[in-house]
Design a protein around this motif. Structure first.
Motif, PDB file in Angstrom:
ATOM      1  N   ALA A 153       0.893  -1.175   0.003  1.00  0.00           N
ATOM      2  CA  ALA A 153       0.006  -0.018  -0.051  1.00  0.00           C
ATOM      3  C   ALA A 153       0.799   1.306   0.007  1.00  0.00           C
ATOM      4  O   ALA A 153       0.465   2.328  -0.601  1.00  0.00           O
ATOM      5  N   ARG A 154       2.009   1.107   0.605  1.00  0.00           N
ATOM      6  CA  ARG A 154       2.743   2.375   0.605  1.00  0.00           C
ATOM      7  C   ARG A 154       3.365   2.843  -0.680  1.00  0.00           C
ATOM      8  O   ARG A 154       3.194   4.091  -1.009  1.00  0.00           O
ATOM      9  N   PRO A 155       3.898   2.114  -1.476  1.00  0.00           N
ATOM     10  CA  PRO A 155       4.157   2.250  -2.906  1.00  0.00           C
ATOM     11  C   PRO A 155       2.946   2.852  -3.648  1.00  0.00           C
ATOM     12  O   PRO A 155       3.337   3.871  -4.578  1.00  0.00           O
ATOM     13  N   LEU A 156       1.722   2.174  -3.457  1.00  0.00           N
ATOM     14  CA  LEU A 156       0.553   2.789  -4.162  1.00  0.00           C
ATOM     15  C   LEU A 156       0.321   4.411  -3.649  1.00  0.00           C
ATOM     16  O   LEU A 156      -0.123   5.178  -4.574  1.00  0.00           O
ATOM     17  N   THR A 157       0.519   4.337  -2.417  1.00  0.00           N
ATOM     18  CA  THR A 157       0.275   6.046  -1.936  1.00  0.00           C
ATOM     19  C   THR A 157       1.273   6.816  -2.678  1.00  0.00           C
ATOM     20  O   THR A 157       0.859   7.885  -2.983  1.00  0.00           O
ATOM     21  N   ALA A 160       0.227   7.338  -6.077  1.00  0.00           N
ATOM     22  CA  ALA A 160      -0.817   8.322  -6.311  1.00  0.00           C
ATOM     23  C   ALA A 160      -0.393   9.719  -6.012  1.00  0.00           C
ATOM     24  O   ALA A 160      -0.841  10.751  -6.662  1.00  0.00           O
ATOM     25  N   GLU A 161       0.538  10.016  -5.020  1.00  0.00           N
ATOM     26  CA  GLU A 161       1.177  11.406  -4.611  1.00  0.00           C
ATOM     27  C   GLU A 161       1.884  11.719  -5.994  1.00  0.00           C
ATOM     28  O   GLU A 161       1.885  12.998  -6.459  1.00  0.00           O
ATOM     29  N   THR A 162       2.478  10.898  -6.683  1.00  0.00           N
ATOM     30  CA  THR A 162       3.355  11.343  -7.760  1.00  0.00           C
ATOM     31  C   THR A 162       2.366  11.749  -8.821  1.00  0.00           C
ATOM     32  O   THR A 162       2.474  12.720  -9.556  1.00  0.00           O
ATOM     33  N   ALA A 163       1.307  10.891  -9.011  1.00  0.00           N
ATOM     34  CA  ALA A 163       0.583  11.477 -10.115  1.00  0.00           C
ATOM     35  C   ALA A 163      -0.170  12.762  -9.948  1.00  0.00           C
ATOM     36  O   ALA A 163      -0.560  13.403 -10.707  1.00  0.00           O
ATOM     37  N   GLU A 164      -0.578  12.756  -8.675  1.00  0.00           N
ATOM     38  CA  GLU A 164      -1.347  14.097  -8.069  1.00  0.00           C
ATOM     39  C   GLU A 164      -0.351  15.266  -8.415  1.00  0.00           C
ATOM     40  O   GLU A 164      -0.917  16.466  -8.913  1.00  0.00           O
ATOM     41  N   ARG A 165       0.904  15.170  -8.147  1.00  0.00           N
ATOM     42  CA  ARG A 165       1.911  16.234  -8.474  1.00  0.00           C
ATOM     43  C   ARG A 165       2.011  16.531  -9.745  1.00  0.00           C
ATOM     44  O   ARG A 165       2.038  17.697 -10.318  1.00  0.00           O
ATOM     45  N   ASP A 175      12.024   9.160  -8.951  1.00  0.00           N
ATOM     46  CA  ASP A 175      13.100   8.033  -8.933  1.00  0.00           C
ATOM     47  C   ASP A 175      13.149   7.012  -7.691  1.00  0.00           C
ATOM     48  O   ASP A 175      14.255   6.607  -7.559  1.00  0.00           O
ATOM     49  N   ARG A 176      11.837   6.735  -7.341  1.00  0.00           N
ATOM     50  CA  ARG A 176      11.558   5.796  -6.280  1.00  0.00           C
ATOM     51  C   ARG A 176      11.199   4.320  -6.865  1.00  0.00           C
ATOM     52  O   ARG A 176      10.553   4.319  -7.760  1.00  0.00           O
ATOM     53  N   ARG A 177      11.983   3.420  -6.376  1.00  0.00           N
ATOM     54  CA  ARG A 177      11.501   2.076  -6.573  1.00  0.00           C
ATOM     55  C   ARG A 177      11.281   1.128  -5.269  1.00  0.00           C
ATOM     56  O   ARG A 177      12.028   1.451  -4.280  1.00  0.00           O
ATOM     57  N   GLU A 182       5.909  -4.979 -10.821  1.00  0.00           N
ATOM     58  CA  GLU A 182       4.965  -4.375 -11.465  1.00  0.00           C
ATOM     59  C   GLU A 182       4.697  -2.854 -10.852  1.00  0.00           C
ATOM     60  O   GLU A 182       4.447  -1.933 -11.728  1.00  0.00           O
ATOM     61  N   LEU A 183       5.059  -2.533  -9.778  1.00  0.00           N
ATOM     62  CA  LEU A 183       4.971  -1.136  -9.075  1.00  0.00           C
ATOM     63  C   LEU A 183       6.117  -0.555  -9.509  1.00  0.00           C
ATOM     64  O   LEU A 183       6.032   0.920  -9.954  1.00  0.00           O
ATOM     65  N   ASP A 184       7.367  -0.972  -9.718  1.00  0.00           N
ATOM     66  CA  ASP A 184       8.455  -0.422 -10.196  1.00  0.00           C
ATOM     67  C   ASP A 184       8.312   0.105 -11.811  1.00  0.00           C
ATOM     68  O   ASP A 184       8.827   1.044 -12.060  1.00  0.00           O
ATOM     69  N   ARG A 185       7.624  -0.816 -12.527  1.00  0.00           N
ATOM     70  CA  ARG A 185       7.174  -0.685 -13.653  1.00  0.00           C
ATOM     71  C   ARG A 185       6.164   0.660 -13.792  1.00  0.00           C
ATOM     72  O   ARG A 185       6.501   1.720 -14.826  1.00  0.00           O
ATOM     73  N   VAL A 186       5.337   0.785 -13.219  1.00  0.00           N
ATOM     74  CA  VAL A 186       4.570   1.884 -12.813  1.00  0.00           C
ATOM     75  C   VAL A 186       5.141   3.227 -12.548  1.00  0.00           C
ATOM     76  O   VAL A 186       4.881   4.298 -13.108  1.00  0.00           O
ATOM     77  N   ALA A 187       6.046   2.994 -11.582  1.00  0.00           N
ATOM     78  CA  ALA A 187       6.816   4.154 -11.056  1.00  0.00           C
ATOM     79  C   ALA A 187       7.723   4.614 -12.072  1.00  0.00           C
ATOM     80  O   ALA A 187       8.215   5.990 -12.708  1.00  0.00           O
TER      81      ALA A 187
END
Length: 420
Positions: A153-157, A160-165, A175-177, A182-187
């Motif tokens: 949940a923390r990476p998804l949060t 979401a903050e990155t998308a909001e920014r 540059d966070r992984r 799957e989450l690293d690909r989204v990031a």
């Protein structure tokens, strides 16, 4: 999401616990009961063997003779034909009794009974142990589910903050992984999008700055022409002449806007043609005449005449206008516009008699936001970009006196005419 993950993992663990513990409890219960029954039957066999040995030896059979073969809580009864029943121990009451009956060769019967209290206690201990193990497993599963839920949940949060920014106009990549493919690909995709948005915003801001700077000079010149028309409104010929020049200024404004947009889309626009350099220089002389008169300065044209250069007339005019304006703002004395050959190129130099460019600046005057005076620092940078996009180049040849040189390609038509 956290609750769903915890409930899902907890449900799986509960199913596993039930599927594992219930059969194990049944098997263990049967094992405990069978083991107790085997012990009772073994006691009956031992007592029967002892009775047969006593009968064979002609010795009397009494309870104290086989009392040591009986465990605590057991009841043993021996029935020998023609003799009184011999027993030892206390007979258990109730129906929950383990019982074994064994008969000998002489007709004697041995009955062993044992209370199931110990067996039930052992079964209860076994069930308690299984319950404790199951409870520990469920607690471990809950802890694991909470940890895993937080980890995901923390990476998804963060995402979401990155998308909001990004949506609020802050395109800085984070540059966070997170160690989850799957989450690293989204990031990674969000960071790439942030970089593209940053480039787009930079290009838009640059276009706005370039447009405001490049349009300022034509608008100023057009304003001066309109003032001239107003001042000589009674002279039709002068009005006509000034109106024609004003229309040329409008055309130049249109060309400036078109050039800025074209350069924004394609910095290496292939729009270079052969043109008469004298016409462009003449246009600049006429355009800057009011400004020069207003400041009491002169513009002198020197060097070659009738030269055909390769480029875009509008772009060359913009570059020369920037250099002349730069001399008016930062220079002093006469402005000299000189045309000379240099190998296969034509060089247009703009020079004035001012203090020149500070040594600490040098060629940095072509960098954006770099200026020796209180100015925007955009003009020379835009002029160099325009020159390079048009296939030429803009250089600073001398600091004192300041000499800026625009290098243009030389037309083959001009060479052919001179050879002829």
């Amino acid at each position: 999401m956290k609750r769903r993950m915890i409930n899902s993992l907890l449900g799986v663990v509960l199913v596993v616990v039930v599927v594992f513990c219930v059969p194990l409890a049944l098997v263990e219960k049967r094992t405990i009961v069978n083991s107790a029954q085997d012990r009772v039957e073994a006691t009956a066999a031992r007592v029967l063997a002892l009775v047969e040995d006593r009968l064979a030896a002609g010795e009397p059979v009494s309870g104290d003779k086989f009392a040591n073969q009986v465990t605590d809580g057991s009841y043993v009864e021996v029935d020998i034909p023609g003799q009184a029943v011999v027993s030892t121990g206390t007979r258990p009451a109730g129906d929950h009794v383990l019982k074994a009956v064994d008969q000998g060769a002489s007709g004697e019967t041995v009955i062993v009974e044992q209370s199931r209290a110990d067996v039930d206690h052992e079964i209860a201990n076994m069930l308690l142990l299984l319950g404790v193990v199951a409870l520990l497993a469920v607690q471990a599963a809950v802890a694991l589910a909470v940890w895993q839920a937080k980890r995901l949940a923390r990476p998804l949060t963060d995402l979401a903050e990155t998308a909001e920014r990004l949506g609020s106009g802050d395109p800085r990549p984070r540059d966070r992984r997170y160690g989850v493919p799957e989450l690293d690909r989204v990031a990674e995709v969000l960071d790439l999008s942030a970089e593209r948005i940053a480039r787009m915003l930079t290009a838009e801001r640059r276009l706005a700055a370039d447009a405001s700077h490049q349009l300022r000079t034509p608008l100023t010149a057009l304003s001066m022409r309109l003032e001239e028309i107003t001042a000589v409104a009674e002279d039709p010929e002068t009005v006509k002449e000034e109106a024609t020049i004003a229309l040329q200024q409008v055309e130049r404004l249109t060309d400036v806007v078109q050039r800025l947009l074209t350069n924004q889309r394609d910095p290496r626009s292939p729009a270079a043609v052969s043109f008469d350099l004298d016409e462009v220089i003449k246009q600049q002389v006429e355009e800057w005449a009011p400004s020069l008169r207003g400041t009491g300065r002169l513009l002198e044209v020197d060097g070659l005449r009738g030269v055909a250069a390769v480029g875009t007339p509008g772009t060359v005019a913009q570059v020369l206008a920037t250099l002349i304006e730069n001399s008016l703002m930062h220079g002093a004395g006469m402005i000299t516009l000189r045309v000379r050959p240099s190998g296969t190129t034509i060089v247009v130099e703009v020079q004035d008699e001012g203090p020149g460019v500070p040594p600490e600046l040098g060629n940095r005057v072509f960098e954006r936001a770099v200026s020796g005076r209180n100015s925007t620092g955009i003009g020379l940078a835009v002029a160099r970009d325009l020159a390079e996009a048009d296939g030429g180049r803009l250089e600073l040849l001398s600091l004192r006196p300041p000499v800026f040189a625009l290098f243009l390609g030389r037309s083959h038509k001009d060479d052919d005419q001179r050879a002829g």
